[in-house]
Enzyme design. Sequence first.
Site, PDB file in Angstrom:
ATOM      1  N   GLU A 288       2.333   0.850   3.233  1.00  0.00           N
ATOM      2  CA  GLU A 288       2.979  -0.302   3.855  1.00  0.00           C
ATOM      3  C   GLU A 288       3.244  -1.374   2.806  1.00  0.00           C
ATOM      4  O   GLU A 288       2.302  -1.738   2.083  1.00  0.00           O
ATOM      5  CB  GLU A 288       2.070  -0.861   4.955  1.00  0.00           C
ATOM      6  CG  GLU A 288       2.684  -1.935   5.817  1.00  0.00           C
ATOM      7  CD  GLU A 288       1.762  -2.389   6.933  1.00  0.00           C
ATOM      8  OE1 GLU A 288       1.448  -3.595   6.986  1.00  0.00           O
ATOM      9  OE2 GLU A 288       1.345  -1.531   7.731  1.00  0.00           O
TER      10      GLU A 288
ATOM     11  N   HIS B 226       4.967  -4.599  10.974  1.00  0.00           N
ATOM     12  CA  HIS B 226       3.643  -5.234  11.101  1.00  0.00           C
ATOM     13  C   HIS B 226       3.783  -6.664  11.654  1.00  0.00           C
ATOM     14  O   HIS B 226       3.285  -7.624  11.063  1.00  0.00           O
ATOM     15  CB  HIS B 226       2.913  -5.248   9.748  1.00  0.00           C
ATOM     16  CG  HIS B 226       1.424  -5.340   9.894  1.00  0.00           C
ATOM     17  ND1 HIS B 226       0.558  -4.819   8.965  1.00  0.00           N
ATOM     18  CD2 HIS B 226       0.642  -5.893  10.866  1.00  0.00           C
ATOM     19  CE1 HIS B 226      -0.696  -5.051   9.341  1.00  0.00           C
ATOM     20  NE2 HIS B 226      -0.666  -5.699  10.496  1.00  0.00           N
ATOM     21  N   VAL B 227       4.442  -6.751  12.783  1.00  0.00           N
ATOM     22  CA  VAL B 227       4.731  -8.068  13.375  1.00  0.00           C
ATOM     23  C   VAL B 227       3.983  -8.336  14.679  1.00  0.00           C
ATOM     24  O   VAL B 227       4.183  -9.383  15.292  1.00  0.00           O
ATOM     25  CB  VAL B 227       6.249  -8.219  13.647  1.00  0.00           C
ATOM     26  CG1 VAL B 227       7.037  -8.185  12.355  1.00  0.00           C
ATOM     27  CG2 VAL B 227       6.741  -7.133  14.617  1.00  0.00           C
TER      28      VAL B 227
ATOM     29  N   ASP C 245       3.688  -0.099  14.434  1.00  0.00           N
ATOM     30  CA  ASP C 245       3.804  -1.421  13.816  1.00  0.00           C
ATOM     31  C   ASP C 245       3.186  -1.420  12.432  1.00  0.00           C
ATOM     32  O   ASP C 245       3.396  -2.354  11.664  1.00  0.00           O
ATOM     33  CB  ASP C 245       3.113  -2.473  14.689  1.00  0.00           C
ATOM     34  CG  ASP C 245       3.368  -3.894  14.204  1.00  0.00           C
ATOM     35  OD1 ASP C 245       4.545  -4.217  13.931  1.00  0.00           O
ATOM     36  OD2 ASP C 245       2.416  -4.683  14.093  1.00  0.00           O
TER      37      ASP C 245
ATOM     38  N   ALA D 132      -2.916  -0.741  15.153  1.00  0.00           N
ATOM     39  CA  ALA D 132      -4.176  -0.917  14.440  1.00  0.00           C
ATOM     40  C   ALA D 132      -3.907  -1.152  12.959  1.00  0.00           C
ATOM     41  O   ALA D 132      -3.475  -2.230  12.552  1.00  0.00           O
ATOM     42  CB  ALA D 132      -5.072   0.299  14.668  1.00  0.00           C
ATOM     43  N   ARG D 133      -4.124  -0.143  12.145  1.00  0.00           N
ATOM     44  CA  ARG D 133      -3.817  -0.160  10.723  1.00  0.00           C
ATOM     45  C   ARG D 133      -3.218   1.191  10.361  1.00  0.00           C
ATOM     46  O   ARG D 133      -3.575   2.222  10.941  1.00  0.00           O
ATOM     47  CB  ARG D 133      -5.071  -0.414   9.873  1.00  0.00           C
ATOM     48  CG  ARG D 133      -5.600  -1.844   9.932  1.00  0.00           C
ATOM     49  CD  ARG D 133      -4.651  -2.816   9.224  1.00  0.00           C
ATOM     50  NE  ARG D 133      -5.208  -4.160   9.113  1.00  0.00           N
ATOM     51  CZ  ARG D 133      -5.023  -5.129   9.981  1.00  0.00           C
ATOM     52  NH1 ARG D 133      -4.300  -4.882  11.082  1.00  0.00           N
ATOM     53  NH2 ARG D 133      -5.543  -6.328   9.799  1.00  0.00           N
TER      54      ARG D 133
END
Length: 308
Positions: free
Chosen positions: A252, A271-272, A247, A223-224
């Site tokens: 970040e 974050h891919v 992820d 998600a985030r």
Amino acid sequence: MKVWIPHEAGVGLLGEAPAGVTVQAWTDPGRPPSDPAGVRFWVPPFLSAGDTAAMLSRLPDLAVVQLLSAGADAWVGRVPDGVTLCDARGVHDAGTAEWVLTAILAQLRGFPAMARAQARREWAYDEVAPTDELTGKRVLIVGAGSIGAAVHARLAPFDVTVTLVARTARPADGVHGVDELPRLLPEAEVVVLLVPLTEQTRGMVDAAFLAAMPDGALLVNAARGPVARTEALVAELSSGRLRAALDVTDPEPLPTDHPLWELPNVLLTPHVAGSVRGLLPRAYRLVSAQLRRFAAGEPLVNTVTDGY
């Protein structure tokens, strides 16, 4: 009417523009491709942050912002009145669902530990076997949108039990509401986070959420980062009671001295999940359809309301 997009390749991917529409690639923030006057439809770069959103002030005639990301959290509250914000719902379903399945299988089957053993040139059978397995697991998907549905479909061959959770319950579809999480979490062996980042979801994965998960459970965050409280995450994962595949993180990118890097029960990726080779063709199919709707005066899809 002018349309600005972030990729030169996108000009070709869009196909023939509607009559009266000029498409230009804005690839350098410091060098607009032409006079910003007349730009009515803008596609910002993928994974744009607040600094990109600041460019809104340079587009006086803007009517539509069409994002290439499924999440709109960096843009909510920044778009001027009268400008329609649309996300890329549907574009990232396949890529993100593949990442979720990969992350679950990698963690349950012990691939990170085996990769570390490979780097040491060690045949680590006694260290890693027998591994855990996905077959028969109880999986809780928090976020029952299009990506959640894609993950659910890909889990079907693995003989798992899937429970879906959304902002509000949809009993006819078998979807539970977030208010039921305290009851559902203790039974979940894998918890997948796919919710958008809103004021309601920020920090929802806190110490109480994590404590409710059973020993040995796996948390998967696609998600985030701010959906989870980092301090609570570090505290619970440092105990070794839970596992995680992340992820996204908060902050970040993750600083080099952050404790999450060192935890053997944590799989980190940068974050891919949605960054796949098929992204641009899928994204510009959506942009093309939206542009044609806008040019024809038809309602747009994927409009963002209340952060969703």
